[in-house]
Write an enzyme that holds these catalytic residues in place. Structure first.
Site, PDB file in Angstrom:
ATOM      1  N   ARG A  29      -7.082   3.623  11.496  1.00 61.71           N
ATOM      2  CA  ARG A  29      -6.659   2.007  11.954  1.00 61.71           C
ATOM      3  C   ARG A  29      -7.390   1.126  12.416  1.00 61.71           C
ATOM      4  O   ARG A  29      -7.640   0.085  12.760  1.00 61.71           O
ATOM      5  CB  ARG A  29      -5.246   1.890  11.972  1.00 61.71           C
ATOM      6  N   ARG A  56      11.007  -7.687   2.963  1.00 58.84           N
ATOM      7  CA  ARG A  56      11.502  -5.962   3.240  1.00 58.84           C
ATOM      8  C   ARG A  56      13.036  -5.663   4.689  1.00 58.84           C
ATOM      9  O   ARG A  56      13.445  -5.322   4.963  1.00 58.84           O
ATOM     10  CB  ARG A  56       9.848  -5.432   4.017  1.00 58.84           C
ATOM     11  N   LYS A  83       0.789  -0.968   0.070  1.00 59.45           N
ATOM     12  CA  LYS A  83      -0.524   0.184  -0.102  1.00 59.45           C
ATOM     13  C   LYS A  83       0.649   1.054   0.188  1.00 59.45           C
ATOM     14  O   LYS A  83       0.425   1.996  -0.544  1.00 59.45           O
ATOM     15  CB  LYS A  83      -0.738   0.067   1.305  1.00 59.45           C
ATOM     16  N   ARG A 112       1.556  -7.158  14.493  1.00 59.13           N
ATOM     17  CA  ARG A 112       1.311  -6.359  13.492  1.00 59.13           C
ATOM     18  C   ARG A 112      -0.130  -6.949  12.484  1.00 59.13           C
ATOM     19  O   ARG A 112      -1.153  -6.206  12.684  1.00 59.13           O
ATOM     20  CB  ARG A 112       2.241  -6.237  12.719  1.00 59.13           C
ATOM     21  N   ARG A 126      13.541  -2.287   9.061  1.00 56.56           N
ATOM     22  CA  ARG A 126      13.913  -2.242   9.769  1.00 56.56           C
ATOM     23  C   ARG A 126      13.168  -2.675  10.626  1.00 56.56           C
ATOM     24  O   ARG A 126      12.907  -3.812  11.414  1.00 56.56           O
ATOM     25  CB  ARG A 126      11.610  -1.834   8.801  1.00 56.56           C
TER      26      ARG A 126
HETATM   27  P1  ADP Z   1       3.276  -0.867   8.866  1.00 54.64           P
HETATM   28  O1  ADP Z   1       1.406  -0.753   7.703  1.00 54.64           O
HETATM   29  O2  ADP Z   1       3.990  -2.167   8.104  1.00 54.64           O
HETATM   30  O3  ADP Z   1       2.391  -2.030   9.479  1.00 54.64           O
HETATM   31  P2  ADP Z   1       2.941   1.150   9.190  1.00 54.64           P
HETATM   32  O4  ADP Z   1       4.614   2.477   8.744  1.00 54.64           O
HETATM   33  O5  ADP Z   1       1.720   1.951   8.326  1.00 54.64           O
HETATM   34  O6  ADP Z   1       3.732   0.152   9.052  1.00 54.64           O
HETATM   35  O7  ADP Z   1       2.968   1.603  10.586  1.00 54.64           O
HETATM   36  C1  ADP Z   1       4.350   1.474  11.965  1.00 54.64           C
HETATM   37  C2  ADP Z   1       3.837   1.431  12.922  1.00 54.64           C
HETATM   38  O8  ADP Z   1       3.050   2.580  13.437  1.00 54.64           O
HETATM   39  C3  ADP Z   1       2.108   1.088  13.138  1.00 54.64           C
HETATM   40  O9  ADP Z   1       2.483  -0.269  13.815  1.00 54.64           O
HETATM   41  C4  ADP Z   1       1.709   1.660  14.850  1.00 54.64           C
HETATM   42  O10 ADP Z   1       2.819   1.856  15.611  1.00 54.64           O
HETATM   43  C5  ADP Z   1       2.241   3.005  13.985  1.00 54.64           C
HETATM   44  N1  ADP Z   1       0.855   3.744  13.413  1.00 54.64           N
HETATM   45  C6  ADP Z   1       0.880   4.347  11.786  1.00 54.64           C
HETATM   46  N2  ADP Z   1      -0.181   4.643  11.841  1.00 54.64           N
HETATM   47  C7  ADP Z   1      -1.562   4.797  12.970  1.00 54.64           C
HETATM   48  C8  ADP Z   1      -2.724   4.318  13.250  1.00 54.64           C
HETATM   49  N3  ADP Z   1      -3.342   5.351  12.300  1.00 54.64           N
HETATM   50  N4  ADP Z   1      -3.294   4.531  14.616  1.00 54.64           N
HETATM   51  C9  ADP Z   1      -1.914   4.188  15.501  1.00 54.64           C
HETATM   52  N5  ADP Z   1      -1.223   3.908  15.359  1.00 54.64           N
HETATM   53  C10 ADP Z   1       0.195   3.397  14.077  1.00 54.64           C
END
Ligand code: ADP
Length: 213
Positions: free
Chosen positions: A94, A133, A19, A150, A139
């Site tokens: 989310r 990744r 995405k 996650r 990461r």
């Molecule tokens: P991925 O989709 O691979 O988990 P992201 O870059 O979208 O990676 O998110 C990384 C981390 O950032 C999440 O695991 C969470 O800890 C935090 N995070 C991102 N977006 C949100 C959100 N909308 N609400 C709460 N935590 C978030």
């Protein structure tokens, strides 16, 4: 006028669904900012900001940052001038509370979402991509244990938001398995069926980005 057609979009999919990559392409085509909450958090961690310090441990464990902090961050970002006509949000909302917060914010501005791009990828594929990744990007939240956490949070908290957007008639279900270009073409074709087409003129030679499927 000469501005490209813009759109207010979300892209939702499990970790490793691609995405992020697809979101950037779609946002660029529509001349809209791509706003990825995970990227914003990571930039703050790298920059050693106050926000970064508050969220670092949470993110490294793969847990969700509090709704309060996240929603405020997104509201501030969406209130900036470059998001006035459109945006593509990646990683937000989310959970259901964040869905409500976003709806309330947009409502208060007389705005609404145009579509929600739902990238569908089977879990084993998604896990395989995350492992790759981890090797490519290193990461800190891409370890086996944190990945499992996650994905579990995705199933429990994030998947239900898609039911809401399906009920609202906003969800575009896209098969996320295939080459990057194939998936991009599917997304633009699906958006076009909704009447959501970026203005090719404004995007120079971008006219071949798949909108004409
Ligand atoms: P991925 O989709 O691979 O988990 P992201 O870059 O979208 O990676 O998110 C990384 C981390 O950032 C999440 O695991 C969470 O800890 C935090 N995070 C991102 N977006 C949100 C959100 N909308 N609400 C709460 N935590 C978030």
């Amino acid at each position: 006028m000469t501005r490209p057609n813009s759109a207010r979009l979300l892209i939702v999919g499990p970790q490793g669904s691609g995405k992020g990559t697809q979101g950037v392409l779609v946002a660029e085509a529509f001349g809209a900012p791509q706003i990825a909450t995970g990227d914003i958090f990571r930039a703050n961690i790298t920059g050693g900001t106050e926000l970064g310090k508050r969220v670092q441990a949470i993110i490294e464990a793969g847990d969700l940052v509090s709704d309060e902090l996240t929603c405020e961050l997104v509201r501030d970002r969406l209130a900036q001038p470059d998001a006035a006509h459109g945006f593509l949000l990646d990683g937000f909302p989310r959970n259901l509370a964040q869905v409500d917060d976003l709806a309330e914010f947009l409502d208060s501005r007389g705005e609404a979402l145009d579509a929600v791009i739902e990238l569908r990828v089977p879990q084993d594929e998604s896990i395989a991509r995350l492992r790759q990744r981890a090797i490519d990007q290193g990461r800190t939240d891409d370890t086996e244990e944190v990945i499992a956490n996650r994905l579990a949070i995705y199933e429990r908290e994030t998947a239900p938001i898609l039911d809401v957007y399906r009920e609202r008639g906003l969800a575009l279900q896209i098969d996320g398995v295939g080459t990057l270009d194939e998936v991009t073409d599917r997304i633009f074709a699906s958006l076009a069926r909704r009447g959501l087409t970026p203005d090719a003129d404004e995007n120079g030679d971008n006219g071949d980005n798949g909108a004409a499927a």
